[in-house]
Design a protein around this motif. Structure first.
Motif, PDB file in Angstrom:
ATOM      1  N   THR A 269       0.830  -1.213   0.000  1.00  0.00           N
ATOM      2  CA  THR A 269       0.000   0.000   0.000  1.00  0.00           C
ATOM      3  C   THR A 269       0.864   1.263   0.000  1.00  0.00           C
ATOM      4  O   THR A 269       0.337   2.370  -0.159  1.00  0.00           O
ATOM      5  CB  THR A 269      -0.953   0.052   1.207  1.00  0.00           C
ATOM      6  OG1 THR A 269      -0.192   0.149   2.413  1.00  0.00           O
ATOM      7  CG2 THR A 269      -1.846  -1.178   1.254  1.00  0.00           C
ATOM      8  N   ILE A 270       2.170   1.092   0.201  1.00  0.00           N
ATOM      9  CA  ILE A 270       3.059   2.255   0.231  1.00  0.00           C
ATOM     10  C   ILE A 270       4.225   2.133  -0.747  1.00  0.00           C
ATOM     11  O   ILE A 270       4.987   3.080  -0.924  1.00  0.00           O
ATOM     12  CB  ILE A 270       3.623   2.482   1.658  1.00  0.00           C
ATOM     13  CG1 ILE A 270       4.359   1.234   2.165  1.00  0.00           C
ATOM     14  CG2 ILE A 270       2.518   2.886   2.615  1.00  0.00           C
ATOM     15  CD1 ILE A 270       5.045   1.435   3.494  1.00  0.00           C
ATOM     16  N   PHE A 271       4.335   0.985  -1.424  1.00  0.00           N
ATOM     17  CA  PHE A 271       5.540   0.746  -2.231  1.00  0.00           C
ATOM     18  C   PHE A 271       5.264  -0.393  -3.199  1.00  0.00           C
ATOM     19  O   PHE A 271       5.035  -1.525  -2.787  1.00  0.00           O
ATOM     20  CB  PHE A 271       6.685   0.387  -1.267  1.00  0.00           C
ATOM     21  CG  PHE A 271       7.958  -0.086  -1.922  1.00  0.00           C
ATOM     22  CD1 PHE A 271       8.792   0.810  -2.573  1.00  0.00           C
ATOM     23  CD2 PHE A 271       8.325  -1.417  -1.852  1.00  0.00           C
ATOM     24  CE1 PHE A 271       9.974   0.371  -3.146  1.00  0.00           C
ATOM     25  CE2 PHE A 271       9.516  -1.860  -2.425  1.00  0.00           C
ATOM     26  CZ  PHE A 271      10.339  -0.958  -3.069  1.00  0.00           C
ATOM     27  N   THR A 272       5.218  -0.085  -4.504  1.00  0.00           N
ATOM     28  CA  THR A 272       5.056  -1.144  -5.510  1.00  0.00           C
ATOM     29  C   THR A 272       5.981  -0.877  -6.686  1.00  0.00           C
ATOM     30  O   THR A 272       6.447   0.238  -6.914  1.00  0.00           O
ATOM     31  CB  THR A 272       3.601  -1.280  -5.996  1.00  0.00           C
ATOM     32  OG1 THR A 272       3.061   0.009  -6.293  1.00  0.00           O
ATOM     33  CG2 THR A 272       2.737  -1.969  -4.968  1.00  0.00           C
ATOM     34  N   MET A 273       6.201  -1.931  -7.456  1.00  0.00           N
ATOM     35  CA  MET A 273       7.182  -1.928  -8.539  1.00  0.00           C
ATOM     36  C   MET A 273       6.465  -1.800  -9.876  1.00  0.00           C
ATOM     37  O   MET A 273       5.438  -2.446 -10.109  1.00  0.00           O
ATOM     38  CB  MET A 273       7.973  -3.237  -8.469  1.00  0.00           C
ATOM     39  CG  MET A 273       9.268  -3.258  -9.215  1.00  0.00           C
ATOM     40  SD  MET A 273      10.188  -4.766  -8.756  1.00  0.00           S
ATOM     41  CE  MET A 273      11.723  -4.467  -9.657  1.00  0.00           C
ATOM     42  N   MET A 274       7.017  -0.959 -10.771  1.00  0.00           N
ATOM     43  CA  MET A 274       6.406  -0.751 -12.090  1.00  0.00           C
ATOM     44  C   MET A 274       7.281  -1.271 -13.221  1.00  0.00           C
ATOM     45  O   MET A 274       6.791  -1.636 -14.284  1.00  0.00           O
ATOM     46  CB  MET A 274       6.135   0.742 -12.292  1.00  0.00           C
ATOM     47  CG  MET A 274       5.250   1.358 -11.210  1.00  0.00           C
ATOM     48  SD  MET A 274       4.933   3.109 -11.487  1.00  0.00           S
ATOM     49  CE  MET A 274       6.567   3.812 -11.198  1.00  0.00           C
ATOM     50  N   ASP A 275       8.579  -1.266 -13.008  1.00  0.00           N
ATOM     51  CA  ASP A 275       9.549  -1.784 -13.965  1.00  0.00           C
ATOM     52  C   ASP A 275      10.754  -2.226 -13.165  1.00  0.00           C
ATOM     53  O   ASP A 275      10.783  -2.051 -11.936  1.00  0.00           O
ATOM     54  CB  ASP A 275       9.916  -0.700 -14.993  1.00  0.00           C
ATOM     55  CG  ASP A 275      10.388  -1.274 -16.331  1.00  0.00           C
ATOM     56  OD1 ASP A 275      10.841  -2.444 -16.344  1.00  0.00           O
ATOM     57  OD2 ASP A 275      10.305  -0.563 -17.353  1.00  0.00           O
ATOM     58  N   CYS A 351       3.265  -6.259 -17.246  1.00  0.00           N
ATOM     59  CA  CYS A 351       4.516  -6.523 -17.938  1.00  0.00           C
ATOM     60  C   CYS A 351       5.433  -5.351 -17.597  1.00  0.00           C
ATOM     61  O   CYS A 351       4.980  -4.356 -17.011  1.00  0.00           O
ATOM     62  CB  CYS A 351       4.308  -6.671 -19.458  1.00  0.00           C
ATOM     63  SG  CYS A 351       3.711  -5.200 -20.293  1.00  0.00           S
ATOM     64  N   PRO A 352       6.722  -5.419 -17.922  1.00  0.00           N
ATOM     65  CA  PRO A 352       7.612  -4.326 -17.534  1.00  0.00           C
ATOM     66  C   PRO A 352       7.148  -2.982 -18.085  1.00  0.00           C
ATOM     67  O   PRO A 352       6.940  -2.815 -19.289  1.00  0.00           O
ATOM     68  CB  PRO A 352       8.955  -4.741 -18.154  1.00  0.00           C
ATOM     69  CG  PRO A 352       8.895  -6.229 -18.243  1.00  0.00           C
ATOM     70  CD  PRO A 352       7.456  -6.532 -18.567  1.00  0.00           C
ATOM     71  N   LYS A 370       4.662  10.412 -16.955  1.00  0.00           N
ATOM     72  CA  LYS A 370       5.842  11.255 -17.152  1.00  0.00           C
ATOM     73  C   LYS A 370       7.119  10.453 -16.968  1.00  0.00           C
ATOM     74  O   LYS A 370       8.151  10.743 -17.598  1.00  0.00           O
ATOM     75  CB  LYS A 370       5.797  12.423 -16.163  1.00  0.00           C
ATOM     76  CG  LYS A 370       6.862  13.479 -16.400  1.00  0.00           C
ATOM     77  CD  LYS A 370       6.692  14.654 -15.449  1.00  0.00           C
ATOM     78  CE  LYS A 370       7.764  15.711 -15.692  1.00  0.00           C
ATOM     79  NZ  LYS A 370       7.612  16.866 -14.745  1.00  0.00           N
ATOM     80  N   ALA A 371       7.053   9.427 -16.125  1.00  0.00           N
ATOM     81  CA  ALA A 371       8.215   8.565 -15.889  1.00  0.00           C
ATOM     82  C   ALA A 371       8.355   7.474 -16.953  1.00  0.00           C
ATOM     83  O   ALA A 371       9.235   6.614 -16.851  1.00  0.00           O
ATOM     84  CB  ALA A 371       8.106   7.927 -14.507  1.00  0.00           C
ATOM     85  N   GLY A 372       7.483   7.503 -17.977  1.00  0.00           N
ATOM     86  CA  GLY A 372       7.593   6.538 -19.068  1.00  0.00           C
ATOM     87  C   GLY A 372       6.802   5.264 -18.863  1.00  0.00           C
ATOM     88  O   GLY A 372       6.995   4.277 -19.590  1.00  0.00           O
ATOM     89  N   ILE A 373       5.887   5.261 -17.909  1.00  0.00           N
ATOM     90  CA  ILE A 373       5.084   4.077 -17.619  1.00  0.00           C
ATOM     91  C   ILE A 373       3.785   4.112 -18.433  1.00  0.00           C
ATOM     92  O   ILE A 373       3.146   5.155 -18.544  1.00  0.00           O
ATOM     93  CB  ILE A 373       4.750   4.012 -16.115  1.00  0.00           C
ATOM     94  CG1 ILE A 373       6.032   3.916 -15.283  1.00  0.00           C
ATOM     95  CG2 ILE A 373       3.816   2.838 -15.803  1.00  0.00           C
ATOM     96  CD1 ILE A 373       6.872   2.676 -15.534  1.00  0.00           C
TER      97      ILE A 373
END
Length: 402
Positions: A269-275, A351-352, A370-373
């Motif tokens: 809930t405070i930290f997840t991964m996107m790539d 996916c990444p 903006k971060a490319g996601i």
């Protein structure tokens, strides 16, 4: 089918969901706190929103499994069904023999579809006539349920977690949710998809300490992160670490000590991964968080305190030259708190670099783009009332390696 998950962002192949059902309509204002809700979702809209998420997953060639379908298949075997029912009654703390017998009889007289529905949506106290036969039932009849509804079941991340080639069937911290893990315990034991596979168990319902899947993140094939939170105890982290190291190729487990508050319920809930190198995070955790690294040294755990900024710790363990941290809500403290509350940090990678998010977190979503996601927004006016986001609602069973 063999579970296989060695990362958070590899292409998703198989995922487990639960479509919200009639259990939601058994929520009442007086039961919200007991059942871990802050408000009552409107079921029709919640189902529609959940169906959008499932459609997104299917459109990306993800196989979607529903826990209610899996357990229904398992319980077609009458012997297994009766064994499950006995366990289910115990998990619901039915201590009166007379009441237990009446509940057992009630359920065994139901057809299969109704049986599954009632297991999940709960048994109201006026559905069984216990007059003059059970003091326990008559004293407790003012409470509307002999068996409480599993209203949190659409958050499939918490009862079970896929870790590498194995699973953790979690002992959840509250009795009202502990019953949820029983469903997947039976699915992994008896469903045709899994029963003939050798699937290691890294945690079991019978283990003494609390742990929940929202606190387990697989950062890489060599590094796990596990939150120590209001829902996961440090003793559970030690126990599961020993079992994982004995069977898996993971080299390091990072134990995150997070504030034990409702807003910071689980690590995800405070930290997840996107790539592989991009994360969305609660802004208050970018600098201050207590982390311990756990390693396996000749069969014993070596535990060391990790000091420094989170980005530097992650760079070191993930062997990356750089890490990009996107703050949930950006720089505005009002937006930060608001979008954190509606799970702006709880995104789900398919996916990444591609994530599913709630549309309501529009400030965070703009920053992610903006971060490319690639951001796939789903509606969330009702789903979000349960205090969980897209990652909370999804439990990967198979992901591709990166």
């Amino acid at each position: 089918m063999k579970p296989y998950v060695y990362n958070e962002v590899g292409k998703l192949k198989v995922v487990l969901l639960h479509r919200p059902g009639k259990e939601i309509e058994n929520l009442t204002p007086s039961s919200l706190q007991d059942l871990l809700f802050d408000d009552i979702p409107y079921l029709t809209v919640a189902q529609s929103e959940h169906d959008v998420m499932a459609s997104v997953l299917k459109s990306r060639e993800v196989e979607v499994l529903y826990v209610e379908d899996l357990i229904s298949t398992v319980l077609k075997d009458q012997e297994i069904k009766e064994r499950f029912l006995d366990d289910f009654i115990v998990f619901n703390n039915i201590n009166s023999l007379e009441l237990a017998q009446s509940i057992r009889k009630f359920f065994l007289n139901l057809d299969q579809e109704k049986f599954i529905e009632k297991i999940i949506c709960g048994l109201r106290s006026n559905e069984i006539d216990m007059q003059n036969s059970s003091l326990s039932a008559q004293v407790r009849k003012e409470y509307p349920f002999f068996i409480k509804p599993m209203v949190n079941l659409y958050f499939q991340r918490d009862p079970v977690a896929t870790i590498g080639k194995g699973v953790s069937i979690n002992r959840m911290s509250t009795g009202t949710r502990r019953r949820e893990a029983l469903l997947m315990d039976y699915v992994y034991k008896y469903h045709p998809l899994f029963k003939d596979e050798e699937i290691p168990r890294y945690y079991n319902l019978s283990d003494p300490f609390f742990i929940e899947g929202g606190d387990i993140l697989i950062l890489s094939p060599k590094v796990l992160a596990i939150g120590i939170s209001e829902r996961t105890e440090p003793e559970a982290v030690e126990l599961i670490s020993k079992r994982i190291f004995a069977k898996e190729r993971f080299e390091t487990i990072l134990a995150f000590v997070i504030p034990q508050t409702r807003a910071f319920m689980h690590l995800d809930t405070i930290f997840t991964m996107m790539d592989v190198d991009k994360f969305v995070i609660h802004p208050k955790l970018t600098d201050e968080i207590e982390i311990f690294s756990i390693k396996n040294i000749k069969g014993d755990l070596k535990i060391e305190s990790e000091n420094g900024k989170l980005s530097n710790i992650l760079k070191k363990h993930l062997k990356l030259s750089g890490i990009e941290m996107v703050k949930c809500g950006g720089e505005d403290p009002i937006v930060q708190d608001r979008e954190q509350w509606s799970d702006g940090s709880n995104v789900f990678a398919i996916c990444p670099g591609t994530v599913i998010t709630y549309s309501r977190n529009y400030v965070t979503n703009k920053l992610l783009r903006k971060a490319g996601i690639e951001v796939i927004e789903i509606p969330s006016s009702e789903l979000s009332r349960g205090r969980g986001g897209p990652r909370c609602m999804t439990m990967p069973i198979v992901r591709e390696d990166i």
